[in-house]
Design a protein around this motif. Structure first.
Motif, PDB file in Angstrom:
ATOM      1  N   MET A 189     -68.940  48.744  31.326  1.00  0.00           N
ATOM      2  CA  MET A 189     -69.166  50.144  31.100  1.00  0.00           C
ATOM      3  C   MET A 189     -68.044  51.017  31.831  1.00  0.00           C
ATOM      4  O   MET A 189     -67.445  50.714  32.797  1.00  0.00           O
ATOM      5  CB  MET A 189     -70.275  50.668  31.946  1.00  0.00           C
ATOM      6  CG  MET A 189     -70.756  52.058  31.892  1.00  0.00           C
ATOM      7  SD  MET A 189     -72.439  52.283  32.019  1.00  0.00           S
ATOM      8  CE  MET A 189     -72.430  53.147  33.444  1.00  0.00           C
ATOM      9  N   THR A 190     -67.603  52.023  30.994  1.00  0.00           N
ATOM     10  CA  THR A 190     -66.265  52.814  31.279  1.00  0.00           C
ATOM     11  C   THR A 190     -66.791  53.944  31.866  1.00  0.00           C
ATOM     12  O   THR A 190     -67.928  54.506  31.413  1.00  0.00           O
ATOM     13  CB  THR A 190     -65.456  53.098  30.077  1.00  0.00           C
ATOM     14  OG1 THR A 190     -66.080  53.969  29.066  1.00  0.00           O
ATOM     15  CG2 THR A 190     -64.832  51.897  29.601  1.00  0.00           C
ATOM     16  N   THR A 191     -66.002  54.856  32.575  1.00  0.00           N
ATOM     17  CA  THR A 191     -66.410  55.973  33.150  1.00  0.00           C
ATOM     18  C   THR A 191     -65.911  56.964  32.564  1.00  0.00           C
ATOM     19  O   THR A 191     -64.484  56.965  32.005  1.00  0.00           O
ATOM     20  CB  THR A 191     -65.828  55.990  34.749  1.00  0.00           C
ATOM     21  OG1 THR A 191     -66.140  55.016  35.529  1.00  0.00           O
ATOM     22  CG2 THR A 191     -65.973  57.255  35.476  1.00  0.00           C
ATOM     23  N   PRO A 192     -66.640  58.042  31.919  1.00  0.00           N
ATOM     24  CA  PRO A 192     -66.102  59.184  31.044  1.00  0.00           C
ATOM     25  C   PRO A 192     -65.211  59.822  31.834  1.00  0.00           C
ATOM     26  O   PRO A 192     -65.108  60.007  33.253  1.00  0.00           O
ATOM     27  CB  PRO A 192     -67.399  59.825  30.783  1.00  0.00           C
ATOM     28  CG  PRO A 192     -68.469  59.545  31.833  1.00  0.00           C
ATOM     29  CD  PRO A 192     -68.244  58.135  32.337  1.00  0.00           C
ATOM     30  N   THR A 193     -64.131  60.394  30.977  1.00  0.00           N
ATOM     31  CA  THR A 193     -63.204  61.357  31.690  1.00  0.00           C
ATOM     32  C   THR A 193     -63.522  62.841  31.585  1.00  0.00           C
ATOM     33  O   THR A 193     -64.034  63.005  30.289  1.00  0.00           O
ATOM     34  CB  THR A 193     -61.782  61.183  31.183  1.00  0.00           C
ATOM     35  OG1 THR A 193     -61.332  59.641  31.273  1.00  0.00           O
ATOM     36  CG2 THR A 193     -60.691  61.812  31.727  1.00  0.00           C
ATOM     37  N   PRO A 194     -63.744  63.569  32.742  1.00  0.00           N
ATOM     38  CA  PRO A 194     -64.032  64.923  32.313  1.00  0.00           C
ATOM     39  C   PRO A 194     -62.936  65.618  31.555  1.00  0.00           C
ATOM     40  O   PRO A 194     -61.878  65.276  31.649  1.00  0.00           O
ATOM     41  CB  PRO A 194     -64.024  65.571  33.772  1.00  0.00           C
ATOM     42  CG  PRO A 194     -63.878  64.480  34.686  1.00  0.00           C
ATOM     43  CD  PRO A 194     -63.303  63.472  33.990  1.00  0.00           C
ATOM     44  N   PRO A 195     -63.149  66.675  30.721  1.00  0.00           N
ATOM     45  CA  PRO A 195     -62.071  67.463  29.939  1.00  0.00           C
ATOM     46  C   PRO A 195     -61.341  68.161  30.755  1.00  0.00           C
ATOM     47  O   PRO A 195     -61.635  68.609  32.140  1.00  0.00           O
ATOM     48  CB  PRO A 195     -63.150  68.419  29.140  1.00  0.00           C
ATOM     49  CG  PRO A 195     -64.426  68.591  29.945  1.00  0.00           C
ATOM     50  CD  PRO A 195     -64.502  67.212  30.548  1.00  0.00           C
ATOM     51  N   ALA A 196     -60.271  68.503  30.483  1.00  0.00           N
ATOM     52  CA  ALA A 196     -59.191  69.004  31.114  1.00  0.00           C
ATOM     53  C   ALA A 196     -59.579  70.611  31.200  1.00  0.00           C
ATOM     54  O   ALA A 196     -60.485  71.244  30.521  1.00  0.00           O
ATOM     55  CB  ALA A 196     -57.837  69.144  30.316  1.00  0.00           C
ATOM     56  N   PRO A 197     -59.478  71.159  32.662  1.00  0.00           N
ATOM     57  CA  PRO A 197     -59.686  72.431  32.777  1.00  0.00           C
ATOM     58  C   PRO A 197     -58.982  73.203  31.720  1.00  0.00           C
ATOM     59  O   PRO A 197     -57.617  73.370  31.570  1.00  0.00           O
ATOM     60  CB  PRO A 197     -59.337  72.632  34.391  1.00  0.00           C
ATOM     61  CG  PRO A 197     -58.581  71.446  34.837  1.00  0.00           C
ATOM     62  CD  PRO A 197     -58.683  70.329  33.889  1.00  0.00           C
ATOM     63  N   THR A 198     -59.465  74.465  31.386  1.00  0.00           N
ATOM     64  CA  THR A 198     -59.106  75.551  30.539  1.00  0.00           C
ATOM     65  C   THR A 198     -58.772  76.726  31.290  1.00  0.00           C
ATOM     66  O   THR A 198     -58.439  77.591  30.609  1.00  0.00           O
ATOM     67  CB  THR A 198     -60.059  75.846  29.136  1.00  0.00           C
ATOM     68  OG1 THR A 198     -61.265  76.075  29.820  1.00  0.00           O
ATOM     69  CG2 THR A 198     -60.143  74.604  28.208  1.00  0.00           C
ATOM     70  N   CYS A 199     -58.614  76.814  32.498  1.00  0.00           N
ATOM     71  CA  CYS A 199     -58.259  77.998  33.408  1.00  0.00           C
ATOM     72  C   CYS A 199     -56.759  77.826  33.794  1.00  0.00           C
ATOM     73  O   CYS A 199     -56.123  76.937  33.513  1.00  0.00           O
ATOM     74  CB  CYS A 199     -59.142  77.887  34.764  1.00  0.00           C
ATOM     75  SG  CYS A 199     -58.951  76.509  35.655  1.00  0.00           S
ATOM     76  N   ALA A 200     -56.647  79.114  34.278  1.00  0.00           N
ATOM     77  CA  ALA A 200     -55.360  78.962  34.952  1.00  0.00           C
ATOM     78  C   ALA A 200     -54.707  77.653  35.879  1.00  0.00           C
ATOM     79  O   ALA A 200     -55.495  77.271  36.665  1.00  0.00           O
ATOM     80  CB  ALA A 200     -54.988  80.475  35.653  1.00  0.00           C
TER      81      ALA A 200
END
Length: 56
Positions: free
Chosen positions: A1-12
């Motif tokens: 089972m692979t660990t999901p990768t969080p999306p890249a932050p869209t903030c500064a």
């Protein structure tokens, strides 16, 4: 089972810091920031939803 990768932050870039749960880059500082990425925060939200009765 692979660990999901969080999306890249869209903030500064100045508001990006490590998630306290998994260490992935997340929006930690400034308006709207928090210590957990969306993946690590999901179980917290689910637990809160179970404890809090729905408003109605």
């Amino acid at each position: 089972m692979t660990t999901p990768t969080p999306p890249a932050p869209t903030c500064a870039p100045a508001h990006v810091g490590p998630c306290t749960g998994c260490g992935a880059p997340t929006h930690r500082y400034g308006l709207g920031g928090g210590p957990l990425c969306v993946i690590c925060h999901a179980p917290v939200l689910a637990a809160q939803a179970k404890r809090t009765p729905a408003a109605g």
